[in-house]
Design an enzyme around this catalytic site. Structure first.
Site, PDB file in Angstrom:
ATOM      1  N   HIS A   1     110.179 106.051  -2.185  1.00  0.00           N
ATOM      2  CA  HIS A   1     108.626 106.508  -1.962  1.00  0.00           C
ATOM      3  C   HIS A   1     107.921 105.668  -2.880  1.00  0.00           C
ATOM      4  O   HIS A   1     106.593 105.901  -2.684  1.00  0.00           O
ATOM      5  CB  HIS A   1     108.494 107.955  -1.972  1.00  0.00           C
ATOM      6  CG  HIS A   1     109.214 108.789  -0.824  1.00  0.00           C
ATOM      7  ND1 HIS A   1     108.976 108.460   0.411  1.00  0.00           N
ATOM      8  CD2 HIS A   1     109.589 110.125  -0.782  1.00  0.00           C
ATOM      9  CE1 HIS A   1     109.334 109.287   1.141  1.00  0.00           C
ATOM     10  NE2 HIS A   1     109.867 110.169   0.325  1.00  0.00           N
TER      11      HIS A   1
ATOM     12  N   SER B   1     101.637 116.881   7.561  1.00  0.00           N
ATOM     13  CA  SER B   1     103.155 117.286   7.244  1.00  0.00           C
ATOM     14  C   SER B   1     103.401 117.158   5.929  1.00  0.00           C
ATOM     15  O   SER B   1     104.097 118.110   5.366  1.00  0.00           O
ATOM     16  CB  SER B   1     103.897 115.817   7.877  1.00  0.00           C
ATOM     17  OG  SER B   1     105.123 115.996   7.667  1.00  0.00           O
TER      18      SER B   1
ATOM     19  N   ARG C   1     110.571 119.500  11.108  1.00  0.00           N
ATOM     20  CA  ARG C   1     109.431 120.619  11.458  1.00  0.00           C
ATOM     21  C   ARG C   1     108.949 120.248  12.905  1.00  0.00           C
ATOM     22  O   ARG C   1     109.471 120.892  13.835  1.00  0.00           O
ATOM     23  CB  ARG C   1     108.209 120.422  10.507  1.00  0.00           C
ATOM     24  CG  ARG C   1     107.091 121.595  10.785  1.00  0.00           C
ATOM     25  CD  ARG C   1     106.067 121.414   9.710  1.00  0.00           C
ATOM     26  NE  ARG C   1     105.049 120.378  10.029  1.00  0.00           N
ATOM     27  CZ  ARG C   1     104.075 120.431  10.824  1.00  0.00           C
ATOM     28  NH1 ARG C   1     103.711 121.753  11.438  1.00  0.00           N
ATOM     29  NH2 ARG C   1     102.969 119.523  11.231  1.00  0.00           N
ATOM     30  N   LYS C   2     107.974 119.298  13.119  1.00  0.00           N
ATOM     31  CA  LYS C   2     107.788 118.996  14.605  1.00  0.00           C
ATOM     32  C   LYS C   2     107.995 117.692  15.029  1.00  0.00           C
ATOM     33  O   LYS C   2     108.213 117.315  16.244  1.00  0.00           O
ATOM     34  CB  LYS C   2     105.952 119.178  15.152  1.00  0.00           C
ATOM     35  CG  LYS C   2     105.777 120.680  14.709  1.00  0.00           C
ATOM     36  CD  LYS C   2     104.329 121.032  15.289  1.00  0.00           C
ATOM     37  CE  LYS C   2     104.094 122.385  15.347  1.00  0.00           C
ATOM     38  NZ  LYS C   2     102.816 122.673  15.740  1.00  0.00           N
TER      39      LYS C   2
ATOM     40  N   LYS D   1     106.794 111.944   4.015  1.00  0.00           N
ATOM     41  CA  LYS D   1     106.387 112.399   5.252  1.00  0.00           C
ATOM     42  C   LYS D   1     105.845 111.624   6.339  1.00  0.00           C
ATOM     43  O   LYS D   1     104.971 111.943   7.130  1.00  0.00           O
ATOM     44  CB  LYS D   1     105.318 113.822   5.024  1.00  0.00           C
ATOM     45  CG  LYS D   1     105.652 114.747   3.989  1.00  0.00           C
ATOM     46  CD  LYS D   1     107.482 115.403   4.038  1.00  0.00           C
ATOM     47  CE  LYS D   1     107.527 115.993   5.548  1.00  0.00           C
ATOM     48  NZ  LYS D   1     108.845 116.103   5.787  1.00  0.00           N
TER      49      LYS D   1
ATOM     50  N   ARG E   1     102.894 106.025   9.138  1.00  0.00           N
ATOM     51  CA  ARG E   1     102.331 107.108   9.940  1.00  0.00           C
ATOM     52  C   ARG E   1     100.907 107.181   9.963  1.00  0.00           C
ATOM     53  O   ARG E   1     100.346 107.019   8.683  1.00  0.00           O
ATOM     54  CB  ARG E   1     103.149 108.354   9.626  1.00  0.00           C
ATOM     55  CG  ARG E   1     103.122 109.375  10.722  1.00  0.00           C
ATOM     56  CD  ARG E   1     103.710 110.761  10.332  1.00  0.00           C
ATOM     57  NE  ARG E   1     103.820 111.687  11.434  1.00  0.00           N
ATOM     58  CZ  ARG E   1     104.524 113.030  11.541  1.00  0.00           C
ATOM     59  NH1 ARG E   1     104.778 113.338  10.231  1.00  0.00           N
ATOM     60  NH2 ARG E   1     104.513 113.813  12.314  1.00  0.00           N
TER      61      ARG E   1
ATOM     62  N   GLY F   1     108.192 109.930   8.383  1.00  0.00           N
ATOM     63  CA  GLY F   1     109.395 109.348   9.377  1.00  0.00           C
ATOM     64  C   GLY F   1     110.367 109.034   8.616  1.00  0.00           C
ATOM     65  O   GLY F   1     111.292 108.250   9.290  1.00  0.00           O
ATOM     66  N   THR F   2     110.507 108.955   7.125  1.00  0.00           N
ATOM     67  CA  THR F   2     111.601 108.854   6.395  1.00  0.00           C
ATOM     68  C   THR F   2     112.923 109.285   6.684  1.00  0.00           C
ATOM     69  O   THR F   2     113.673 108.356   6.859  1.00  0.00           O
ATOM     70  CB  THR F   2     111.382 109.112   4.984  1.00  0.00           C
ATOM     71  OG1 THR F   2     109.933 108.916   4.400  1.00  0.00           O
ATOM     72  CG2 THR F   2     112.246 108.684   4.006  1.00  0.00           C
TER      73      THR F   2
END
Length: 322
Positions: free
Chosen positions: A130, A160, A284-285, A67, A152, A69-70
């Site tokens: 990851h 997130s 999502r956002k 979470k 991030r 920006g992958t």
């Protein structure tokens, strides 16, 4: 090459059962392996990839903590590397496939029968992970393949993660409250955590081996995406030519890979992708500073102090609001 023999399965089971264990977010349990936490299934993929994955010098690995920006970086990297193959965006793979299908996770690829497809992808091969740098397959660490890491700010990452893992958890697991999630997050008890060590491992590699690891910040990409798209292309040895810049190809790559574009595509609105996760949950956002809508003052003070302690002296800092 078979990975599923009875003897190997028994050895892996014994190893997993011998490891420290804690409650998971989207799985019942997390296991501590090589100082980082994994679900039992992902751990099997990590172990298998360490044993069997053979990187090539031309490979590109997109790395991140979950979470961070992958999905965006996968799309950008794919579009940059393949810009000569798909000059017309009418038939571009990003319009018909989710980025996680185009840039598969190494550790997920070694869970079952798709490992042959993972290893035999067309070159240049694009992968994602990851997994922390010291736990990557030795061939990735030691070859001349390139690693691009996106980081991030820990505030937005937590929100997130909390939203995402609650969406994809099985119904048999209770929903994780924000307070409980925050407590575990600050202890590093999250898949591929501790998150601060995850970030610092890649940060150190990017300083020690700048030609091997490119370290990007999500917030920097949001501030000046054009600059960083050119930076990625240069790092990968395929810089944009003057003619490409004049023709607007950089802007085209950016638009094709944008959050708004990807979220609006039918291919990303339904169906499932990696680990049977619904595609819509990856969008999502994508905002910087959304955490301010959720954090209490004590939470803000706790995480701020924690970040100061963990990253002191590293030279790494975070932009937390837009």
């Amino acid at each position: 090459m078979a990975f599923t023999g009875e003897q190997q399965a028994n050895e892996e089971d014994k190893l997993i059962l011998s490891l420290p264990i804690e409650k998971g977010w989207r799985t019942p349990d997390l296991y501590l392996f090589q100082e980082f936490w994994y679900s039992s299934r992902i751990l099997q993929g990590v172990i298998n990839s360490q044993k069997y994955f053979q990187a090539k010098d031309g490979d590109v690995v997109v790395a991140s903590f979950p979470k961070s920006g992958t999905t965006w970086l996968k799309a950008l990297t794919f579009a940059i590397v393949n810009r000569q193959h798909f000059s017309s965006h009418k038939n571009h793979p990003l319009l018909t496939s989710n980025p996680h299908e185009l840039v598969p996770f190494v550790e997920v690829g070694f869970l079952g029968d798709i490992h042959d497809r993972i290893s035999n992808m067309a070159e240049p091969r694009l992968y994602a992970t990851h997994v922390t740098f010291p736990s990557l397959p030795k061939s990735i660490q030691e070859s001349n393949c390139k690693v691009i890491y996106i980081c991030r700010n820990p505030f937005d990452t937590f929100i997130s993660c909390w939203y995402f893992f609650n969406k994809i958890k099985p119904e048999s697991l209770p929903e994780l409250t924000m307070e409980e999630g925050f407590e575990r997050y600050c202890k590093g008890l999250i898949e591929t955590g501790p998150w601060w060590n995850h970030i610092l491992c890649y940060w150190k590699e990017s300083i020690d081996r700048p030609n091997k690891v490119l370290f990007l910040k999500y917030e920097d990409l949001k501030d000046d995406i054009s600059f960083h798209v050119k930076r990625v292309a240069e790092f990968l040895g395929c810089p944009f030519t003057q003619d490409e810049e004049i023709s607007g190809l950089i802007e085209s790559v950016i638009n094709l890979s944008s959050f708004e574009k990807m979220k609006d595509l039918e291919v990303n609105k339904s169906g499932t992708t990696v680990m049977n996760v619904e595609k819509k949950y990856f969008f999502r956002k994508a905002e910087v500073g959304d955490w301010v809508n959720y954090f209490s003052l004590p939470m803000r003070e706790t995480l701020s102090k924690f970040i100061e302690e963990k990253f002191s002296g590293s030279g790494l800092s975070f932009k937390t609001c837009s």
